[in-house]
Design an enzyme around this catalytic site. Structure first.
Site, PDB file in Angstrom:
ATOM      1  N   ASP A 229       0.878  -1.164   0.000  1.00  0.00           N
ATOM      2  CA  ASP A 229       0.000   0.000   0.000  1.00  0.00           C
ATOM      3  C   ASP A 229       0.921   1.221   0.000  1.00  0.00           C
ATOM      4  O   ASP A 229       2.081   1.135   0.398  1.00  0.00           O
ATOM      5  CB  ASP A 229      -0.942   0.012   1.212  1.00  0.00           C
ATOM      6  CG  ASP A 229      -2.116   0.963   0.977  1.00  0.00           C
ATOM      7  OD1 ASP A 229      -2.036   1.766   0.012  1.00  0.00           O
ATOM      8  OD2 ASP A 229      -3.107   0.912   1.726  1.00  0.00           O
TER       9      ASP A 229
HETATM   10  C1  BGC Z   1      -4.869   3.416  -0.065  1.00  0.00           C
HETATM   11  C2  BGC Z   1      -4.970   2.403  -1.184  1.00  0.00           C
HETATM   12  C3  BGC Z   1      -4.749   3.085  -2.506  1.00  0.00           C
HETATM   13  C4  BGC Z   1      -3.401   3.774  -2.481  1.00  0.00           C
HETATM   14  C5  BGC Z   1      -3.075   4.498  -3.752  1.00  0.00           C
HETATM   15  C6  BGC Z   1      -3.595   4.221  -0.137  1.00  0.00           C
HETATM   16  O1  BGC Z   1      -3.618   5.262   0.780  1.00  0.00           O
HETATM   17  O2  BGC Z   1      -4.920   2.760   1.179  1.00  0.00           O
HETATM   18  O3  BGC Z   1      -6.226   1.785  -1.148  1.00  0.00           O
HETATM   19  O4  BGC Z   1      -4.833   2.169  -3.541  1.00  0.00           O
HETATM   20  O5  BGC Z   1      -3.391   4.726  -1.426  1.00  0.00           O
HETATM   21  O6  BGC Z   1      -3.880   5.610  -3.899  1.00  0.00           O
END
Ligand code: BGC
Length: 756
Positions: A229
């Site tokens: 993530d």
């Molecule tokens: C989120 C993810 C997301 C990623 C990219 C993160 O903060 O938890 O779900 O895909 O950012 O935007």
């Protein structure tokens, strides 16, 4: 492209460079070897492609796209085909925009109504979450675009999301928190998995080898890559060893250098680096081989799809006196800011920049019988007397009043949790005032997770619209006026109040430690066990027509746990309108040595029926439907015994049931010791063959054989004596047999039993 050969031609530095992003959304190219960069972008209910000014929380704009129903809404469809359609639409958009991987679906379990990201998640039930998200994955990937099932694992809160430790026992992980990921890998063949921010049982998910390698690859056979993530990496070197292939976003080269150094110092095996690069390139090759930037992306057609699908997701919670559907000639007061400016998606990384939106009032522009009043403001919670008065007068002058209410953006979002389950006070006051002015009041809700409804008794009808995407207004009109017969069902329980929720006492955790005390008793698994009243149960939803269930059949009354059981039931539309029913199948273990829920969803089918029509709905169940996760075997296990097979219109509306017997083919090997108690020994034929004479002897020598007889005192009955014996360890025989049997002899007998 021969991936292995390419990797063999790379320098260590080049390989390490591929293990983190170029920027927010791209991987690095290696021009020398002809390896292009690829783009990944958020989803999954649309495409959030940021061209420049990238940020991961959707603060800056992305390209214009279509927002389809969010997961909280699409889950209410209980419709695998609908999820597939969403996936296909998103896959087409990705192909058109040259995005190789869409970062979704998010499949975490809704442990508490408070989780700020519940609107992005599917359900409190692992089977439903698994089935629907896997369909979405298949849809996206049918377009040769990858998905990234997220956030792996046990990421059910936003509070301290990048540091908290989810402490969850093995059985609960297997039964509740893992199945949607397992299905994404095994059935959905997801190209990538995104690890979560949190720790799991003490270790960051981004460097959890047990999770990313042993479980994901070793057990489930995952053949794609794991991406972090955004910002989830703590120790990159440990992460590479654990099986985290790609770090996103860019690490400014720092972690690439760390990886190189670790290999040079012999801390990290270069083979681990090679493997990660191979996995990343193998997945991207799947996209490169089928890239089709000329794929048409018809925004208007997808908007119409969004409207059609949103209507299929709406849940009719109440409809007293058949007040709905509304009639064409009726004078209707439409009330509420959300009727003009609907809330249809949540905040954060899944936020879509819609090319257009459609409100209920937009959809009603040609209806001359409509009046409108704003009713409340979304900036403040305070009731506004003037707005309420205006709404009351509009309602008083109409045949029926429709209030569109729900949760404003600030109430639920990625990044933080809710602190309560209430709607804004101004909306509650409005609903109460309008309902007084017009007894025929309908409430439509736009919200991403359950709310308390202190006003429920004063209104005639309620529609839960969830966050239905950019065309939610048109869909709301279609359902209210009966162009679409509502057929959504709640993918989560609505408790009366927050305090009823099983995780209430400890949700959010103490500091960084979030212990999942309620174990497997999440959602209806808890409410049913506690026989607690809920506002609306899991699986619930009404229709403008009615359905009858009959003729429940099972393929056998007794099966072995290796057999399949086929179940079928007839469902008839007994009303005057065509409609869809969601037939739900629940399994319950009648008696178990482990704590099990009363019932668990193990099958569902959505079936369309014309008035008077009957269809047979069939299910096939395998071992998993009856099993629990046995922590001794570290495997799924079915205990021999009776199981209920229930067919319900919800978890609380069981229409038909049968009991069948399942025989286990697995003998749990138990190692006895002198501390084993008689209750357990007596269950083992092996042990009884050796111990039966001894037990009689013990009973005699302790006078227990006299218990309950005239000669014995009334103080102890035979049942009491036997009950006492049950909990005595074998070693007590040495003390109570008056020297007839020694401790050493008992040890000898135990060996005999264990080796038999
Ligand atoms: C989120 C993810 C997301 C990623 C990219 C993160 O903060 O938890 O779900 O895909 O950012 O935007």
């Amino acid at each position: 492209m021969d991936v292995k050969k390419l990797v063999s031609q790379m320098t260590l530095e080049e390989k390490a460079s591929l293990l983190s992003g170029l920027d927010f959304w791209h991987t690095k190219p290696i021009e020398r070897l002809g390896i292009p960069s690829v783009m990944v972008s958020d989803g999954p209910h649309g495409l959030r492609k940021q061209d420049d000014k990238a940020d991961h929380l959707g603060v800056n704009d992305s390209i214009k796209a279509v927002c389809l129903p969010t997961a909280c809404a699409s889950a209410a469809s209980f419709d695998r085909d609908l999820l597939r359609m969403i996936g296909e639409a998103v896959g087409d958009a990705c192909q058109h925009e040259q995005v190789a991987v869409n970062l979704g679906p998010a499949v975490n379990i809704k442990r508490s109504p408070l989780c700020g990201r519940n609107f992005e998640y599917f359900s409190e039930d692992p089977y439903l979450a698994a089935q629907l998200s896997t369909s979405l994955i298949k849809g996206v990937q049918s377009r040769h675009v990858g998905t990234s099932v997220k956030h792996f694992a046990a990421n059910s809160q936003e509070h301290r999301r990048m540091s908290s430790d989810s402490v969850v026992d093995e059985r609960t992980l297997r039964e509740i928190y893992y199945p949607a990921f397992e299905s994404a890998v095994k059935e959905g063949k997801t190209w990538t998995v995104m690890c979560s921010y949190n720790r799991l049982n003490g270790e960051f998910a981004s460097q959890h080898r047990g999770l990313l390698t042993d479980l994901l690859r070793g057990e489930w056979g995952f053949d794609g890559y794991v991406v972090s993530d955004w910002g989830a990496v703590s120790d990159r070197v440990q992460g590479v060893h654990a099986g985290l292939d790609l770090e996103m976003p860019a690490s400014g080269g720092t972690n690439d250098r760390r990886v190189v150094e670790a290999v040079q110092k012999g801390i990290l095996d270069e083979k681990d680096v090679d493997l990660a690069v191979e996995r990343i390139l193998t997945v991207h090759k799947r996209y490169w081989d089928h890239a089709k930037p000329d794929t048409p992306w018809d925004l208007e057609a997808q908007h119409q799809l969004a409207r059609r699908l949103a209507a299929e997701c709406m849940v009719l919670l109440k409809n007293d006196d058949g007040i709905l559907p509304l009639k064409q000639q009726e004078k209707v007061a439409v009330i509420g800011k959300f009727a003009k400016e609907p809330r249809f998606q949540g905040g954060g990384s899944s936020h879509i920049n819609c090319f257009k939106t459609e409100s209920l009032m937009d959809a009603l522009k040609d209806n001359p019988h409509i009046t409108y009043a704003q009713g409340y403001d979304i900036i403040t919670e305070e009731p506004d007397d003037a707005l309420i008065a205006e709404a009351v007068s509009a309602a008083a002058g109409a045949d029926k009043a429709v209030i569109v209410a729900g949760l404003p953006d600030a109430f639920e979002s990625e990044g933080y949790d809710r602190t309560h389950m209430r709607m804004p006070a101004c909306q509650v006051a409005l609903i109460q005032a309008v309902a007084k002015a017009n007894p025929n009041t309908v409430v439509v809700l736009y919200n991403g997770s359950p709310v308390e409804m202190p006003w429920i008794a004063s209104v005639k009808a309620v529609i839960e619209g969830y966050l239905g995407g950019q065309a939610v207004g048109g869909a709301t009109k279609d359902v209210l006026w009966g162009d679409v017969n509502p057929c959504g069902r709640l993918p989560e329980s609505f408790p009366h109040k927050l305090e009823d929720n099983p995780s209430y006492l400890t949700y959010g955790g103490e500091g960084d430690v979030a212990v999942y005390h309620e174990g497997v008793f999440v959602g209806y698994r808890y409410y049913d066990k506690k026989k607690m009243d809920v506002l609306f149960p899991f699986g619930y939803g009404l229709s403008y027509t009615t359905f009858a269930y009959s003729n429940l059949r099972v393929s056998a009354d007794t099966i072995r746990d290796t057999d399949e059981l086929r179940v079928s039931v007839d469902v008839t539309n007994t009303g005057a309108l065509a409609g869809k029913e969601v037939v739900q199948l629940y399994i319950g273990d009648c008696e178990s040595t482990v704590f099990r829920p009363v019932r668990e969803l193990k099958g569902f089918e959505k079936v369309f029926l014309a008035p008077g029509e009957t269809k047979t709905v069939s299910f096939t169940l395998d071992k998993r439907a009856f099993a629990y996760w046995n922590v001794q075997l570290h495997d799924w296990h079915v205990e021999s015994g009776d199981f209920t097979v229930e067919i319900g219109a919800s978890s609380r509306h069981i229409r038909l049931a049968k009991t069948i017997r399942v025989e286990s083919t697995v003998e749990l090997s138990v190692k006895f010791t002198v501390n084993s108690i008689f209750l357990d020994l007596m269950k083992s034929p092996k042990a009884m063959a050796v111990l039966a004479p001894l037990i009689n002897g013990v009973m005699q020598s302790m006078g227990m054989d006299q218990a309950g007889s005239d000669a014995a005192s009334a103080a102890i009955s035979k049942d009491m004596a036997e009950a006492m014996l049950r909990y005595m360890p074998l070693r007590t025989v040495a003390s109570f047999s008056g020297g007839q049997i020694s401790y050493d002899q008992l040890c000898f007998l135990v060996d005999q039993i264990n080796n038999a």
